[in-house]
Design a protein around this motif. Structure first.
Motif, PDB file in Angstrom:
ATOM      1  N   ILE A 242       0.840  -1.209   0.000  1.00 60.76           N
ATOM      2  CA  ILE A 242       0.000   0.000   0.000  1.00 60.76           C
ATOM      3  C   ILE A 242       0.870   1.251   0.000  1.00 60.76           C
ATOM      4  O   ILE A 242       0.495   2.287  -0.546  1.00 60.76           O
ATOM      5  N   TYR A 243       2.057   1.145   0.593  1.00 54.41           N
ATOM      6  CA  TYR A 243       2.937   2.305   0.749  1.00 54.41           C
ATOM      7  C   TYR A 243       3.863   2.461  -0.454  1.00 54.41           C
ATOM      8  O   TYR A 243       5.047   2.748  -0.298  1.00 54.41           O
ATOM      9  N   SER A 244       3.347   2.292  -1.646  1.00 52.86           N
ATOM     10  CA  SER A 244       4.200   2.264  -2.848  1.00 52.86           C
ATOM     11  C   SER A 244       4.952   3.578  -3.054  1.00 52.86           C
ATOM     12  O   SER A 244       6.108   3.568  -3.484  1.00 52.86           O
ATOM     13  N   ASP A 245       4.329   4.714  -2.750  1.00 56.42           N
ATOM     14  CA  ASP A 245       5.017   6.003  -2.930  1.00 56.42           C
ATOM     15  C   ASP A 245       6.205   6.117  -1.982  1.00 56.42           C
ATOM     16  O   ASP A 245       7.286   6.559  -2.374  1.00 56.42           O
ATOM     17  N   GLU A 246       5.971   5.733  -0.734  1.00 59.16           N
ATOM     18  CA  GLU A 246       7.045   5.799   0.259  1.00 59.16           C
ATOM     19  C   GLU A 246       8.160   4.796  -0.060  1.00 59.16           C
ATOM     20  O   GLU A 246       9.347   5.098   0.116  1.00 59.16           O
ATOM     21  N   LYS A 289       6.386  -4.388 -11.104  1.00 57.20           N
ATOM     22  CA  LYS A 289       5.738  -3.736 -12.257  1.00 57.20           C
ATOM     23  C   LYS A 289       5.693  -2.227 -12.076  1.00 57.20           C
ATOM     24  O   LYS A 289       5.820  -1.465 -13.036  1.00 57.20           O
ATOM     25  N   ASN A 290       5.474  -1.781 -10.853  1.00 54.12           N
ATOM     26  CA  ASN A 290       5.374  -0.345 -10.572  1.00 54.12           C
ATOM     27  C   ASN A 290       6.633   0.228  -9.925  1.00 54.12           C
ATOM     28  O   ASN A 290       6.848   1.439  -9.953  1.00 54.12           O
ATOM     29  N   HIS A 292      10.370  -0.217 -10.278  1.00 54.36           N
ATOM     30  CA  HIS A 292      11.374  -0.869 -11.121  1.00 54.36           C
ATOM     31  C   HIS A 292      12.700  -1.103 -10.400  1.00 54.36           C
ATOM     32  O   HIS A 292      13.480  -1.965 -10.817  1.00 54.36           O
ATOM     33  N   LEU A 293      12.966  -0.341  -9.345  1.00 55.63           N
ATOM     34  CA  LEU A 293      14.225  -0.530  -8.617  1.00 55.63           C
ATOM     35  C   LEU A 293      14.190  -1.729  -7.673  1.00 55.63           C
ATOM     36  O   LEU A 293      15.221  -2.124  -7.131  1.00 55.63           O
ATOM     37  N   ILE A 294      12.989  -2.305  -7.490  1.00 55.87           N
ATOM     38  CA  ILE A 294      12.844  -3.405  -6.531  1.00 55.87           C
ATOM     39  C   ILE A 294      13.802  -4.561  -6.833  1.00 55.87           C
ATOM     40  O   ILE A 294      14.490  -5.063  -5.940  1.00 55.87           O
ATOM     41  N   ASN A 295      13.853  -4.979  -8.079  1.00 55.15           N
ATOM     42  CA  ASN A 295      14.686  -6.135  -8.406  1.00 55.15           C
ATOM     43  C   ASN A 295      16.163  -5.874  -8.133  1.00 55.15           C
ATOM     44  O   ASN A 295      16.917  -6.786  -7.799  1.00 55.15           O
ATOM     45  N   LYS A 296      16.575  -4.623  -8.256  1.00 52.56           N
ATOM     46  CA  LYS A 296      17.967  -4.260  -8.008  1.00 52.56           C
ATOM     47  C   LYS A 296      18.230  -4.068  -6.515  1.00 52.56           C
ATOM     48  O   LYS A 296      19.294  -4.424  -6.009  1.00 52.56           O
ATOM     49  N   ASN A 297      17.259  -3.519  -5.808  1.00 54.93           N
ATOM     50  CA  ASN A 297      17.461  -3.141  -4.408  1.00 54.93           C
ATOM     51  C   ASN A 297      16.685  -4.040  -3.451  1.00 54.93           C
ATOM     52  O   ASN A 297      15.946  -3.564  -2.582  1.00 54.93           O
TER      53      ASN A 297
END
Length: 331
Positions: A242-246, A289-290, A292-297
């Motif tokens: 839910i906290y995608s912006d943060e 999907k939303n 993009h840095l997740i896979n790297k970080n």
């Protein structure tokens, strides 16, 4: 800072054979950590482990509490300074010393330590009248100073065999702050305590993570000057996303999310290896999907410590973590 999907652990292990726990950690985890061993000794439980040296601390069988002594407290406070070191002895952290001996003269590239956070510490430890020491302003501040002295000593100890150090601040009780259970605990004060110890740890050129195995106000936690946020992604992924912006803002500051995708609860026995891995892969694909840095970080961990499991189950958690990493890296 880290390779994508690097693995590490939270802390506690179910072993009573210390060497076995250390060897398992060194075999399976990219970033080794020292094992907290609550089944080996009551001194290894997460509150007791960091109580040693606290003025008035009293251990009675399996109980630990503060026997208030104003003279002792005043003397301790008058002697405190930010350069103070408060060792954790082998009697309270045999896994830490065993890991050092096992590594011997090697210098590891990276090693993780951990300490109980000031909010969990003060909202768990009581005085001799049964009152939580959080609600005594003097003892609350003293606790923060005490934990600073503990973590400074730990950092210096870990740097004898590791080039770089990470410290996780374990704050499981954050999930209860601002709920009816702790209605009189102000979120702002809880965050102040954590901010202070985060800032203190970072002053030693050490990476800092916060681990909370429940659901909490992730907006507040993600706004802290931490490098890693660690949480139980198996149980609380839907609440966290839910906290995608943060999360996006945190990632843009080079923050890392440590996903606790491998359960350390009864869910471990209720599901097959493939079901656990597939769940984690689906969740990773969904959020990437939303963001993009997740896979790297991203780092990978068990959902929480493994201290409540049996030894064979902890081995399975380690193996699952390795399988999940291989799957995600090769996707």
């Amino acid at each position: 800072m880290f390779e994508p999907f690097t693995t590490t652990g939270i802390g506690s292990m179910p072993h009573t054979e210390v060497l076995s726990a250390c060897e398992l950690i060194l075999k399976y985890f990219d970033i080794p950590f020292w094992p907290q061993m609550p089944k080996y000794s009551v001194n290894e439980q997460m509150i007791a482990q960091f109580c040693e040296g606290f003025p008035g601390i009293t251990f009675e069988s399996d109980k630990v509490y503060i026997k208030k002594n104003d003279e002792l407290i005043t003397e301790w406070l008058s002697n405190y300074h930010d350069e103070m070191l408060s060792p954790v002895s082998e009697q309270f952290a045999i896994g830490l010393y065993s890991m050092q001996r096992l590594i011997k003269n090697e210098k590891l590239k990276l090693f993780k330590g951990q300490i109980t956070g000031p909010v969990t510490f003060t909202l768990s430890l009581k005085d001799d009248e049964g009152k939580l020491i959080y609600f005594d302003e003097t003892l609350r501040e003293l606790s923060l100073m005490h934990l600073k002295a503990k973590v400074k000593w730990q950092i210096e100890f870990l740097k004898t065999f590791a080039e770089n150090v990470i410290i996780f601040i374990d704050e499981p009780i954050l999930q209860a702050v601002s709920t009816s259970a702790y209605i009189s605990v102000e979120q702002s004060e809880a965050m102040r305590l954590i901010k202070e110890i985060v800032s203190f740890i970072k002053s030693f050129d050490v990476k800092v993570g916060i681990h909370c195995c429940g659901r909490t106000d992730w907006k507040e936690v993600l706004s802290l000057d931490i490098d890693i946020l660690s949480f139980d992604a198996f149980s609380f992924f839907d609440f966290f996303k839910i906290y995608s912006d943060e999360i996006s803002e945190f990632l843009s500051r080079s923050g890392y999310i440590a996903w606790g995708f491998i359960p350390t609860t009864d869910d471990l026995n209720a599901l097959s290896d493939e079901e656990i891995i597939e769940r984690a892969v689906r969740k990773t694909e969904e959020i990437s999907k939303n963001l993009h840095l997740i896979n790297k970080n991203s780092l990978l961990t068990p959902s929480c410590g493994m201290g409540s499991l049996d030894v064979s189950s902890s081995q399975r958690v380690c193996e699952l973590l390795k399988k999940l990493k291989n799957r995600l890296v090769n996707e």
